[in-house]
Design an enzyme around this catalytic site. Sequence first.
Site, PDB file in Angstrom:
ATOM      1  N   ARG A 196      20.721  93.922  86.151  1.00 44.73           N
ATOM      2  CA  ARG A 196      19.591  93.886  85.231  1.00 44.73           C
ATOM      3  C   ARG A 196      19.481  92.482  84.644  1.00 44.73           C
ATOM      4  NH1 ARG A 196      18.459  97.714  87.480  1.00 44.73           N
ATOM      5  NH2 ARG A 196      17.964  99.826  86.769  1.00 44.73           N
TER       6      ARG A 196
ATOM      7  N   GLU B  72       9.750  90.509  85.036  1.00 39.48           N
ATOM      8  CA  GLU B  72       9.457  90.481  86.466  1.00 39.48           C
ATOM      9  C   GLU B  72       8.002  90.874  86.696  1.00 39.48           C
ATOM     10  OE1 GLU B  72      12.325  92.990  88.390  1.00 39.48           O
ATOM     11  OE2 GLU B  72      14.005  91.665  87.916  1.00 39.48           O
TER      12      GLU B  72
ATOM     13  N   HIS C 256      14.231  90.602  93.111  1.00 36.31           N
ATOM     14  CA  HIS C 256      14.653  91.996  92.888  1.00 36.31           C
ATOM     15  C   HIS C 256      14.607  92.759  94.206  1.00 36.31           C
ATOM     16  CE1 HIS C 256      14.961  95.250  89.538  1.00 36.31           C
ATOM     17  NE2 HIS C 256      15.674  95.574  90.606  1.00 36.31           N
TER      18      HIS C 256
END
Length: 298
Positions: free
Chosen positions: A225, A254, A272
Amino acid sequence: MVVKPICAVDHNIHLSPEEHARLQDCFDVIYVDFSQPLSAHIKQSELLLIHTRLNHQLIREFPKCKYIGIRAHNTDYIDRRAAEELGITLTGIPQAGEHSVAEHTFALIFALSKRILQSHNNVIGGRWRDGLQPNLELYGKKLGIIGYGNIGQRVAAIGKALGMTILLAAKEGTDADGMIPLEDVLKEADIVTIHASTRAANTPLLNRERIALMKHGSMLINTARGKLVDHTALEEALECGRLFGAALDVFEVEPAVNERICLRSDVICTPHHAYYTRETLFVMNSHLIDNAIHYYLR
Protein backbone atom coordinates in the site's frame (compact mmCIF):
# COMPACT_ATOMS: atom_id res chain seq x y z
CA MET A 1 -41.18 -9.95 -18.42
CA VAL A 2 -38.81 -10.23 -15.46
CA VAL A 3 -36.99 -6.98 -14.77
CA LYS A 4 -33.47 -7.68 -13.58
CA PRO A 5 -31.75 -5.39 -11.09
CA ILE A 6 -29.14 -3.14 -12.64
CA CYS A 7 -25.56 -4.08 -11.81
CA ALA A 8 -23.03 -1.34 -12.61
CA VAL A 9 -19.56 -2.77 -13.25
CA ASP A 10 -16.48 -0.56 -12.98
CA HIS A 11 -15.00 -0.09 -16.47
CA ASN A 12 -11.61 -0.92 -14.91
CA ILE A 13 -12.86 -4.50 -14.39
CA HIS A 14 -12.47 -6.42 -17.61
CA LEU A 15 -14.72 -9.48 -17.67
CA SER A 16 -14.39 -12.34 -20.10
CA PRO A 17 -17.47 -13.26 -22.18
CA GLU A 18 -18.07 -16.19 -19.82
CA GLU A 19 -17.82 -13.99 -16.73
CA HIS A 20 -20.13 -11.40 -18.28
CA ALA A 21 -22.66 -14.11 -19.11
CA ARG A 22 -22.70 -15.31 -15.50
CA LEU A 23 -23.57 -11.83 -14.30
CA GLN A 24 -26.04 -11.27 -17.11
CA ASP A 25 -28.03 -14.31 -15.98
CA CYS A 26 -29.01 -12.41 -12.83
CA PHE A 27 -28.54 -8.74 -13.61
CA ASP A 28 -28.89 -6.05 -16.22
CA VAL A 29 -25.14 -5.43 -16.55
CA ILE A 30 -23.77 -2.02 -17.51
CA TYR A 31 -20.14 -0.88 -17.53
CA VAL A 32 -19.47 2.47 -15.94
CA ASP A 33 -16.63 4.98 -15.73
CA PHE A 34 -17.39 6.38 -12.30
CA SER A 35 -15.19 9.41 -12.95
CA GLN A 36 -17.59 10.63 -15.64
CA PRO A 37 -21.10 12.15 -15.29
CA LEU A 38 -23.67 9.44 -14.58
CA SER A 39 -26.88 9.01 -16.54
CA ALA A 40 -30.26 8.66 -14.82
CA HIS A 41 -30.35 5.01 -15.87
CA ILE A 42 -26.97 4.24 -14.29
CA LYS A 43 -28.06 5.92 -11.07
CA GLN A 44 -30.80 3.31 -10.73
CA SER A 45 -28.20 0.57 -10.17
CA GLU A 46 -28.88 -1.69 -7.21
CA LEU A 47 -25.43 -3.30 -7.21
CA LEU A 48 -22.02 -1.80 -7.88
CA LEU A 49 -18.93 -3.89 -8.66
CA ILE A 50 -15.88 -1.71 -8.39
CA HIS A 51 -12.11 -1.50 -8.50
CA THR A 52 -11.90 2.24 -7.98
CA ARG A 53 -12.47 4.66 -5.14
CA LEU A 54 -15.97 5.89 -4.36
CA ASN A 55 -16.41 8.81 -1.96
CA HIS A 56 -19.58 9.47 -0.01
CA GLN A 57 -20.90 12.01 -2.54
CA LEU A 58 -20.65 9.50 -5.35
CA ILE A 59 -22.21 6.70 -3.33
CA ARG A 60 -25.22 8.95 -2.68
CA GLU A 61 -25.72 9.23 -6.44
CA PHE A 62 -27.17 5.70 -6.31
CA PRO A 63 -30.38 5.89 -4.22
CA LYS A 64 -31.36 2.28 -5.01
CA CYS A 65 -27.94 0.77 -4.29
CA LYS A 66 -27.94 -1.96 -1.65
CA TYR A 67 -24.71 -3.78 -2.42
CA ILE A 68 -21.16 -2.81 -3.37
CA GLY A 69 -18.72 -5.56 -4.29
CA ILE A 70 -15.06 -4.55 -4.22
CA ARG A 71 -12.51 -6.44 -6.30
CA ALA A 72 -9.90 -6.16 -3.59
CA HIS A 73 -9.11 -7.75 -0.24
CA ASN A 74 -9.15 -4.40 1.55
CA THR A 75 -12.38 -2.43 1.46
CA ASP A 76 -10.70 0.96 1.93
CA TYR A 77 -11.75 1.94 -1.59
CA ILE A 78 -15.10 2.92 -0.08
CA ASP A 79 -16.34 5.42 2.48
CA ARG A 80 -17.55 2.71 4.84
CA ARG A 81 -19.39 5.10 7.14
CA ALA A 82 -21.46 6.50 4.26
CA ALA A 83 -22.25 2.99 3.05
CA GLU A 84 -23.39 1.91 6.52
CA GLU A 85 -25.58 5.00 6.90
CA LEU A 86 -27.26 4.17 3.60
CA GLY A 87 -27.74 0.50 4.49
CA ILE A 88 -25.40 -0.70 1.77
CA THR A 89 -23.67 -4.05 2.16
CA LEU A 90 -19.94 -3.99 1.38
CA THR A 91 -18.06 -7.12 0.36
CA GLY A 92 -14.41 -7.55 -0.49
CA ILE A 93 -12.80 -10.71 -1.82
CA PRO A 94 -10.33 -13.12 -0.23
CA GLN A 95 -6.69 -12.20 -0.70
CA ALA A 96 -5.56 -13.43 -4.09
CA GLY A 97 -2.41 -13.20 -6.14
CA GLU A 98 0.18 -14.32 -3.62
CA HIS A 99 2.20 -15.95 -6.41
CA SER A 100 1.91 -13.01 -8.81
CA VAL A 101 2.76 -10.39 -6.17
CA ALA A 102 5.67 -12.41 -4.78
CA GLU A 103 7.05 -12.92 -8.28
CA HIS A 104 6.68 -9.22 -9.07
CA THR A 105 8.44 -8.39 -5.80
CA PHE A 106 11.43 -10.41 -6.89
CA ALA A 107 11.27 -8.99 -10.40
CA LEU A 108 11.75 -5.57 -8.80
CA ILE A 109 14.50 -6.87 -6.50
CA PHE A 110 16.36 -8.38 -9.47
CA ALA A 111 15.86 -5.25 -11.58
CA LEU A 112 17.41 -3.11 -8.86
CA SER A 113 20.19 -5.42 -7.73
CA LYS A 114 21.24 -6.38 -11.27
CA ARG A 115 20.86 -2.81 -12.59
CA ILE A 116 18.65 -4.06 -15.43
CA LEU A 117 17.25 -0.70 -16.55
CA GLN A 118 20.61 1.05 -16.49
CA SER A 119 22.25 -1.83 -18.37
CA HIS A 120 19.52 -1.84 -21.01
CA ASN A 121 19.81 1.92 -21.51
CA ASN A 122 23.60 1.62 -21.81
CA VAL A 123 23.38 -1.05 -24.49
CA ILE A 124 20.79 0.73 -26.64
CA GLY A 125 22.65 3.99 -26.12
CA GLY A 126 25.92 2.53 -27.38
CA ARG A 127 27.66 2.94 -24.02
CA TRP A 128 28.05 -0.77 -23.16
CA ARG A 129 29.36 -0.86 -19.53
CA ASP A 130 30.39 2.79 -19.28
CA GLY A 131 29.49 4.16 -15.85
CA LEU A 132 27.89 0.94 -14.61
CA GLN A 133 28.67 -0.11 -11.06
CA PRO A 134 28.95 -3.82 -10.15
CA ASN A 135 25.72 -5.71 -9.60
CA LEU A 136 24.67 -7.16 -6.25
CA GLU A 137 24.40 -10.86 -5.43
CA LEU A 138 21.30 -11.90 -3.49
CA TYR A 139 22.83 -15.09 -2.14
CA GLY A 140 23.64 -14.63 1.54
CA LYS A 141 21.82 -11.31 1.81
CA LYS A 142 19.26 -10.62 4.55
CA LEU A 143 15.69 -10.18 3.33
CA GLY A 144 13.44 -8.29 5.75
CA ILE A 145 9.73 -9.00 5.31
CA ILE A 146 7.08 -6.70 6.78
CA GLY A 147 3.74 -8.50 6.69
CA TYR A 148 3.75 -12.30 6.84
CA GLY A 149 0.44 -13.27 5.29
CA ASN A 150 0.11 -15.42 2.18
CA ILE A 151 2.21 -13.05 0.08
CA GLY A 152 4.90 -12.55 2.70
CA GLN A 153 5.18 -16.32 3.16
CA ARG A 154 5.59 -16.84 -0.58
CA VAL A 155 8.26 -14.13 -0.72
CA ALA A 156 10.08 -15.84 2.15
CA ALA A 157 10.01 -19.17 0.31
CA ILE A 158 11.55 -17.64 -2.82
CA GLY A 159 14.16 -15.81 -0.74
CA LYS A 160 15.16 -19.03 1.01
CA ALA A 161 15.48 -20.78 -2.35
CA LEU A 162 17.94 -18.07 -3.39
CA GLY A 163 20.04 -18.63 -0.28
CA MET A 164 18.89 -15.50 1.54
CA THR A 165 18.46 -15.14 5.29
CA ILE A 166 14.88 -14.24 6.16
CA LEU A 167 14.06 -11.65 8.82
CA LEU A 168 10.38 -11.40 9.79
CA ALA A 169 9.07 -8.20 11.33
CA ALA A 170 6.68 -8.68 14.24
CA LYS A 171 3.51 -6.61 14.27
CA GLU A 172 3.61 -3.61 16.54
CA GLY A 173 2.93 -4.62 20.13
CA THR A 174 3.36 -8.36 19.49
CA ASP A 175 6.11 -10.86 20.25
CA ALA A 176 5.56 -13.73 17.82
CA ASP A 177 7.91 -16.71 17.67
CA GLY A 178 10.49 -16.40 14.93
CA MET A 179 9.88 -12.69 14.47
CA ILE A 180 11.85 -9.69 15.61
CA PRO A 181 10.91 -6.03 16.16
CA LEU A 182 10.43 -3.98 13.01
CA GLU A 183 13.21 -1.63 14.04
CA ASP A 184 15.68 -4.53 14.20
CA VAL A 185 14.62 -5.74 10.75
CA LEU A 186 15.26 -2.28 9.32
CA LYS A 187 18.69 -2.11 10.92
CA GLU A 188 19.81 -5.56 9.74
CA ALA A 189 18.14 -6.25 6.38
CA ASP A 190 19.88 -5.69 3.05
CA ILE A 191 16.48 -5.65 1.35
CA VAL A 192 13.21 -4.66 3.02
CA THR A 193 9.95 -5.64 1.31
CA ILE A 194 6.49 -4.60 2.50
CA HIS A 195 3.44 -6.87 2.37
CA ALA A 196 1.35 -5.41 5.18
CA SER A 197 -2.15 -3.96 5.08
CA THR A 198 -3.04 -0.30 5.48
CA ARG A 199 -2.76 0.83 9.09
CA ALA A 200 -5.88 1.84 10.99
CA ALA A 201 -4.18 5.12 11.91
CA ASN A 202 -3.65 5.80 8.19
CA THR A 203 -0.12 7.02 8.90
CA PRO A 204 3.07 5.74 7.24
CA LEU A 205 4.48 2.59 8.78
CA LEU A 206 7.89 3.57 7.42
CA ASN A 207 8.15 7.19 8.47
CA ARG A 208 11.26 9.36 8.51
CA GLU A 209 12.49 7.95 11.81
CA ARG A 210 12.19 4.33 10.70
CA ILE A 211 13.64 4.90 7.25
CA ALA A 212 16.63 6.49 9.00
CA LEU A 213 17.18 3.16 10.76
CA MET A 214 17.63 1.25 7.52
CA LYS A 215 20.99 -0.33 6.86
CA HIS A 216 23.35 1.73 4.71
CA GLY A 217 23.24 0.47 1.12
CA SER A 218 19.96 -1.40 1.55
CA MET A 219 16.93 -1.24 -0.71
CA LEU A 220 13.19 -0.90 -0.13
CA ILE A 221 10.42 -2.64 -2.07
CA ASN A 222 6.74 -1.74 -1.67
CA THR A 223 4.07 -3.80 -3.44
CA ALA A 224 1.54 -3.44 -0.61
CA ARG A 225 0.00 0.00 0.00
CA GLY A 226 1.36 3.40 -0.97
CA LYS A 227 0.39 5.03 2.32
CA LEU A 228 2.71 2.72 4.24
CA VAL A 229 5.81 4.65 3.14
CA ASP A 230 6.64 8.33 3.57
CA HIS A 231 7.89 9.07 0.04
CA THR A 232 9.45 12.39 1.03
CA ALA A 233 11.56 10.67 3.67
CA LEU A 234 12.38 7.86 1.24
CA GLU A 235 13.57 10.33 -1.37
CA GLU A 236 15.76 12.05 1.22
CA ALA A 237 17.34 8.72 2.17
CA LEU A 238 18.07 8.01 -1.49
CA GLU A 239 19.40 11.50 -2.11
CA CYS A 240 21.93 11.29 0.71
CA GLY A 241 23.10 7.86 -0.46
CA ARG A 242 21.86 5.93 2.55
CA LEU A 243 19.83 3.55 0.38
CA PHE A 244 20.96 1.64 -2.69
CA GLY A 245 17.57 2.02 -4.33
CA ALA A 246 13.83 1.55 -4.08
CA ALA A 247 11.08 -0.08 -6.11
CA LEU A 248 7.44 1.00 -5.84
CA ASP A 249 4.34 -0.63 -7.28
CA VAL A 250 1.90 1.38 -5.14
CA PHE A 251 1.37 5.05 -4.36
CA GLU A 252 -0.72 7.10 -1.96
CA VAL A 253 -2.65 8.63 -4.87
CA GLU A 254 -3.24 6.49 -7.95
CA PRO A 255 -2.77 6.84 -10.80
CA ALA A 256 0.50 8.42 -9.74
CA VAL A 257 1.10 11.56 -11.79
CA ASN A 258 4.19 13.76 -11.57
CA GLU A 259 5.64 11.74 -8.69
CA ARG A 260 9.11 13.24 -8.35
CA ILE A 261 10.56 10.11 -6.81
CA CYS A 262 9.72 8.15 -9.97
CA LEU A 263 12.21 10.23 -11.97
CA ARG A 264 15.20 9.00 -9.97
CA SER A 265 17.61 6.58 -11.63
CA ASP A 266 17.80 4.55 -8.39
CA VAL A 267 14.02 4.04 -8.26
CA ILE A 268 11.89 1.63 -10.31
CA CYS A 269 8.15 2.22 -10.50
CA THR A 270 5.36 0.03 -11.81
CA PRO A 271 1.64 0.98 -12.05
CA HIS A 272 0.09 -1.11 -9.24
CA HIS A 273 0.71 -4.07 -11.49
CA ALA A 274 2.07 -6.74 -9.18
CA TYR A 275 -1.20 -8.67 -8.92
CA TYR A 276 -2.06 -8.18 -12.60
CA THR A 277 -1.79 -11.63 -14.17
CA ARG A 278 -4.44 -13.56 -16.09
CA GLU A 279 -4.45 -16.21 -13.41
CA THR A 280 -5.00 -13.80 -10.52
CA LEU A 281 -7.61 -11.75 -12.40
CA PHE A 282 -9.59 -14.93 -13.08
CA VAL A 283 -9.63 -15.76 -9.36
CA MET A 284 -10.52 -12.22 -8.35
CA ASN A 285 -13.32 -11.90 -10.90
CA SER A 286 -14.73 -15.27 -9.87
CA HIS A 287 -14.94 -14.19 -6.22
CA LEU A 288 -16.44 -10.84 -7.20
CA ILE A 289 -19.17 -12.42 -9.31
CA ASP A 290 -19.87 -15.20 -6.79
CA ASN A 291 -20.34 -12.65 -4.01
CA ALA A 292 -22.77 -10.55 -6.06
CA ILE A 293 -24.86 -13.55 -7.11
CA HIS A 294 -24.87 -14.93 -3.56
CA TYR A 295 -26.10 -11.57 -2.25
CA TYR A 296 -28.85 -11.44 -4.87
CA LEU A 297 -30.05 -15.02 -4.31
CA ARG A 298 -29.74 -15.10 -0.53
